[in-house]
Design an enzyme around this catalytic site. Structure first.
Site, PDB file in Angstrom:
ATOM      1  N   TYR A  96      -6.061   0.560   7.830  1.00 12.75           N
ATOM      2  CA  TYR A  96      -5.577  -0.694   8.427  1.00 12.75           C
ATOM      3  C   TYR A  96      -5.923  -0.817   9.898  1.00 12.75           C
ATOM      4  CZ  TYR A  96      -2.265   0.486   4.647  1.00 12.75           C
ATOM      5  OH  TYR A  96      -1.694   0.903   3.482  1.00 12.75           O
TER       6      TYR A  96
ATOM      7  N   GLY B  92       9.936  -5.077   4.384  1.00  8.56           N
ATOM      8  CA  GLY B  92       9.984  -3.827   5.138  1.00  8.56           C
ATOM      9  C   GLY B  92      10.064  -4.061   6.631  1.00  8.56           C
TER      10      GLY B  92
ATOM     11  N   TYR C 231       4.137   6.716   5.013  1.00 10.21           N
ATOM     12  CA  TYR C 231       2.798   6.345   4.535  1.00 10.21           C
ATOM     13  C   TYR C 231       1.714   7.213   5.157  1.00 10.21           C
ATOM     14  CZ  TYR C 231       5.469   2.386   2.860  1.00 10.21           C
ATOM     15  OH  TYR C 231       6.411   1.616   2.232  1.00 10.21           O
TER      16      TYR C 231
ATOM     17  N   GLU D  23      15.606  -2.568   0.431  1.00 13.36           N
ATOM     18  CA  GLU D  23      14.656  -1.541  -0.065  1.00 13.36           C
ATOM     19  C   GLU D  23      13.826  -0.981   1.084  1.00 13.36           C
ATOM     20  OE1 GLU D  23      11.992  -3.592  -2.678  1.00 13.36           O
ATOM     21  OE2 GLU D  23      13.547  -4.215  -4.060  1.00 13.36           O
ATOM     22  N   PRO D  24      14.437  -0.411   2.097  1.00 11.21           N
ATOM     23  CA  PRO D  24      13.636   0.043   3.241  1.00 11.21           C
ATOM     24  C   PRO D  24      12.929   1.376   2.982  1.00 11.21           C
ATOM     25  CG  PRO D  24      15.943   0.535   3.616  1.00 11.21           C
ATOM     26  CD  PRO D  24      15.873  -0.156   2.284  1.00 11.21           C
ATOM     27  N   GLY D  25      11.730   1.479   3.493  1.00  7.92           N
ATOM     28  CA  GLY D  25      10.994   2.744   3.437  1.00  7.92           C
ATOM     29  C   GLY D  25      10.649   3.179   4.854  1.00  7.92           C
TER      30      GLY D  25
ATOM     31  N   ARG E 285      -3.739   5.850   7.621  1.00  9.68           N
ATOM     32  CA  ARG E 285      -3.412   4.507   8.120  1.00  9.68           C
ATOM     33  C   ARG E 285      -4.449   3.950   9.104  1.00  9.68           C
ATOM     34  NH1 ARG E 285       0.539   2.957  10.506  1.00  9.68           N
ATOM     35  NH2 ARG E 285       0.959   1.107   9.261  1.00  9.68           N
TER      36      ARG E 285
ATOM     37  N   CYS F 259     -16.323  13.464   6.491  1.00  8.16           N
ATOM     38  CA  CYS F 259     -17.679  12.915   6.676  1.00  8.16           C
ATOM     39  C   CYS F 259     -17.697  11.400   6.525  1.00  8.16           C
ATOM     40  CB  CYS F 259     -18.615  13.552   5.668  1.00  8.16           C
ATOM     41  SG  CYS F 259     -18.737  15.291   5.958  1.00  8.16           S
ATOM     42  N   GLU F 260     -17.013  10.704   7.393  1.00  7.12           N
ATOM     43  CA  GLU F 260     -17.038   9.236   7.429  1.00  7.12           C
ATOM     44  C   GLU F 260     -16.801   8.813   8.869  1.00  7.12           C
ATOM     45  OE1 GLU F 260     -15.425   6.667   4.712  1.00  7.12           O
ATOM     46  OE2 GLU F 260     -15.224   8.113   3.091  1.00  7.12           O
TER      47      GLU F 260
HETATM   48  C1  LIG Z   1       8.745  -3.602  -3.610  1.00  8.08           C
HETATM   49  C2  LIG Z   1       8.748  -2.854  -2.336  1.00  8.08           C
HETATM   50  N1  LIG Z   1       9.889  -2.280  -1.929  1.00  8.08           N
HETATM   51  C3  LIG Z   1       9.961  -1.579  -0.789  1.00  8.08           C
HETATM   52  C4  LIG Z   1       8.861  -1.427   0.027  1.00  8.08           C
HETATM   53  C5  LIG Z   1       9.025  -0.647   1.273  1.00  8.08           C
HETATM   54  O1  LIG Z   1       8.641  -1.311   2.394  1.00  8.08           O
HETATM   55  P1  LIG Z   1       8.749  -0.685   3.833  1.00  8.08           P
HETATM   56  O2  LIG Z   1       8.224   0.697   3.787  1.00  8.08           O
HETATM   57  O3  LIG Z   1       7.942  -1.549   4.670  1.00  8.08           O
HETATM   58  O4  LIG Z   1      10.180  -0.689   4.220  1.00  8.08           O
HETATM   59  C6  LIG Z   1       7.650  -2.018  -0.343  1.00  8.08           C
HETATM   60  C7  LIG Z   1       6.461  -1.935   0.524  1.00  8.08           C
HETATM   61  O5  LIG Z   1       6.049  -2.911   1.137  1.00  8.08           O
HETATM   62  C8  LIG Z   1       7.587  -2.746  -1.557  1.00  8.08           C
HETATM   63  O6  LIG Z   1       6.455  -3.325  -1.947  1.00  8.08           O
HETATM   64  N1  LIG Z   2       0.847   1.775   3.139  1.00 11.65           N
HETATM   65  C1  LIG Z   2       1.247   0.724   4.047  1.00 11.65           C
HETATM   66  C2  LIG Z   2       2.559   0.137   3.655  1.00 11.65           C
HETATM   67  C3  LIG Z   2       2.592  -0.340   2.253  1.00 11.65           C
HETATM   68  C4  LIG Z   2       3.900  -0.897   1.895  1.00 11.65           C
HETATM   69  C5  LIG Z   2       4.119  -0.908   0.419  1.00 11.65           C
HETATM   70  N2  LIG Z   2       4.103  -2.212  -0.175  1.00 11.65           N
HETATM   71  C6  LIG Z   2       1.250   1.241   5.465  1.00 11.65           C
HETATM   72  O1  LIG Z   2       0.937   2.372   5.691  1.00 11.65           O
HETATM   73  O2  LIG Z   2       1.524   0.519   6.385  1.00 11.65           O
END
Ligand SMILES: Cc1ncc(COP(=O)(O)O)c(C=O)c1O
Ligand SMILES: N[C@@H](CCCC[NH3+])C(=O)O
EC number: 4.1.1.20
Length: 432
Positions: free
Chosen positions: A325, A245, A382, A282-284, A321, A354-355
């Site tokens: 993290y 990612g 996320y 596979e970008p998110g 987040r 409440c945390e």
């Molecule tokens: C298998 C897989 N594909 C895609 C992603 C998407 O990653 P990102 O949102 O960092 O692009 C993740 C998250 O780390 C993942 O575990």
């Molecule tokens: N949830 C994480 C990213 C997880 C990526 C999935 N493997 C974040 O907010 O940074």
């Protein structure tokens, strides 16, 4: 600051924060807060950045649904020709409901259930990224029971350090993901021998919020070594899924641009004689992260002995987040002109949960008073997809802006909704 970090589509004009052509305060007024607001132009520009680097090459983009699974956002990426990366039956049905082509869906994840495998096979997903031998045997059995073959890539753990937060690193030996690199060849032999499995490709994923290109190239090299070894045994691999990612700017990070990163990846593939293969990404986060903000209202200002608190109506349940993290999200006022007499102050921006871990930003210098609105930046990825109902708090609404227009793409939950889900449940049954 005239634009938000990494987000030119969120900009100040005459002291007011706009998303594209819409002042954010008008949306806060219309829909209430906390409110997630996304920019369609920002989504488009992030996708274009990928496409610019892969023009004329065989690279397909599979949007990782987990980053933001709102149906309107999935629909947008489906209409732009993206495939999808999913990790559950729920994500599968959401992608299909948004118009995804099942054949362009890849199914990742270490714990796919048999029900999920069956559903994915019945819907015709393009590829299962298999993460263990146990999963391979189970998938083989499920596919045979349906009289089909499951299309499979093995997800290889390349043992590459993506230099990111340990919770979101996925490609190290110590992580739960993938099949160890030195066991992968044997796993391919096994896969090729199973009647319910059709070997299609190879996959890896090294982590999230990666801000340099080097780990991708290391992982690619390790993957290509394996492709050579696997194909030497007569097992053909038609695609190479290079997961990892790409990071975004939350504060002062300077990740490579998506197009430049992919140009580097393809140059390395060319140099090694694999340039003509079908590559997958596979970008998110990098497609949606900087396309959204969370607008929140200042409920109370609370001076403390050691710290001053700015208590807002968004919380860790909306935007987990920072709590999870210790992640940094910039926090920007909707109006750059403070009301007369408002003094600047350093605040911890915290939610009502409440945390003590319920904070959105620490030590932020703000000119605010009760009732003001703030934007928590880079909240497109996320945040809503990891939101919960903790403290029985309803989930926020989501709005998508396109130029001067906007549409509500998810209505705010009500307190009554939270009770309704369990109405009629809860009477104990007995075995007698
Ligand atoms: C298998 C897989 N594909 C895609 C992603 C998407 O990653 P990102 O949102 O960092 O692009 C993740 C998250 O780390 C993942 O575990
Ligand atoms: N949830 C994480 C990213 C997880 C990526 C999935 N493997 C974040 O907010 O940074």
């Amino acid at each position: 600051m005239s634009t938000l970090p990494g987000s030119p589509f969120f900009h100040y004009q005459d002291g007011q924060l706009f998303v594209e052509s819409v002042p954010l305060h008008s949306l806060a007024q219309a829909y209430g807060t906390p409110l997630f607001v996304y920019s369609k132009a920002a989504l488009g520009s992030a996708l274009d950045a990928y496409l610019a680097g892969v023009q004329g090459r065989q690279v397909s983009i599979h949007y990782a649904v987990k980053a933001n699974s709102n149906l309107a956002i999935l629909r947008y990426f489906a209409q732009r020709g993206c495939g999808f990366d999913i990790v559950s039956g729920g994500e599968l049905l959401r992608a299909l409901a948004a118009g995804a082509d099942a054949a362009r869906i890849v199914f990742s994840g270490v714990g796919k259930t048999q029900d999920e495998m069956r559903l994915a096979l019945q819907k015709g997903v393009g590829c299962f990224n298999v993460e263990s031998l146990a999963e391979l045997h189970t998938l083989n059995a499920v596919a045979q029971s349906l009289g089909v073959q499951a299309p499979v890539s093995l997800r290889v753990n390349p043992d590459v350090d993506a230099q990111t937060h340990p919770y979101i690193s996925t490609g190290l030996k110590s992580n739960k993901f993938g099949i160890a690199h030195d066991q992968a060849l044997a796993a391919y032999r096994l896969a090729a021998s199973l009647p319910g499995i059709a070997v299609k490709g190879i996959d890896c994923h090294i982590g999230s919020q990666i801000t340099t290109g080097a780990p991708y190239l290391d992982a690619l090299d390790r993957l290509l070594d394996l492709v050579t070894a696997v194909e030497a045994e007569g097992i053909a691999l038609s695609h190479i899924d290079c997961g990892g990612g790409l990071g975004i700017q939350y504060q002062d990070e300077q990740p490579p641009r998506a197009g430049d990163l992919w140009a580097q990846i393809l140059t390395r593939a060319d140099a090694r004689g694999f340039g003509q293969r079908h590559f997958m990404a596979e970008p998110g986060r990098s497609l949606v992260g900087n396309a959204g903000v969370c607008v929140t209202e200042v409920l109370y200002l609370k001076p403390g002995e050691e710290r001053h608190f700015c208590i807002v109506d968004a919380a860790m349940n909306d935007l987990p987040r920072p709590a999870l993290y210790e992640a940094y999200h910039a926090i920007a006022p909707l109006s750059q002109t403070p009301a007369a007499g408002v003094q600047g102050q350093v605040y911890d921006v915290v939610g009502p949960v409440c945390e003590s871990g319920d904070w959105l930003g620490r030590e932020r210098h703000l000119h605010v008073r009760q009732g003001d609105w703030l934007a928590v930046c880079s909240a497109g990825a996320y945040c809503m997809s990891m939101a919960s109902n903790y403290n029985s708090r309803p989930r926020a609404a989501e709005v998508l802006v396109d130029g001067e227009r906007h549409e509500l793409i998810r209505a705010r939950e009500t307190f009554a909704d939270l009770v309704q889900a369990e109405a009629g449940q809860g009477s104990f049954s007995t075995n007698q």
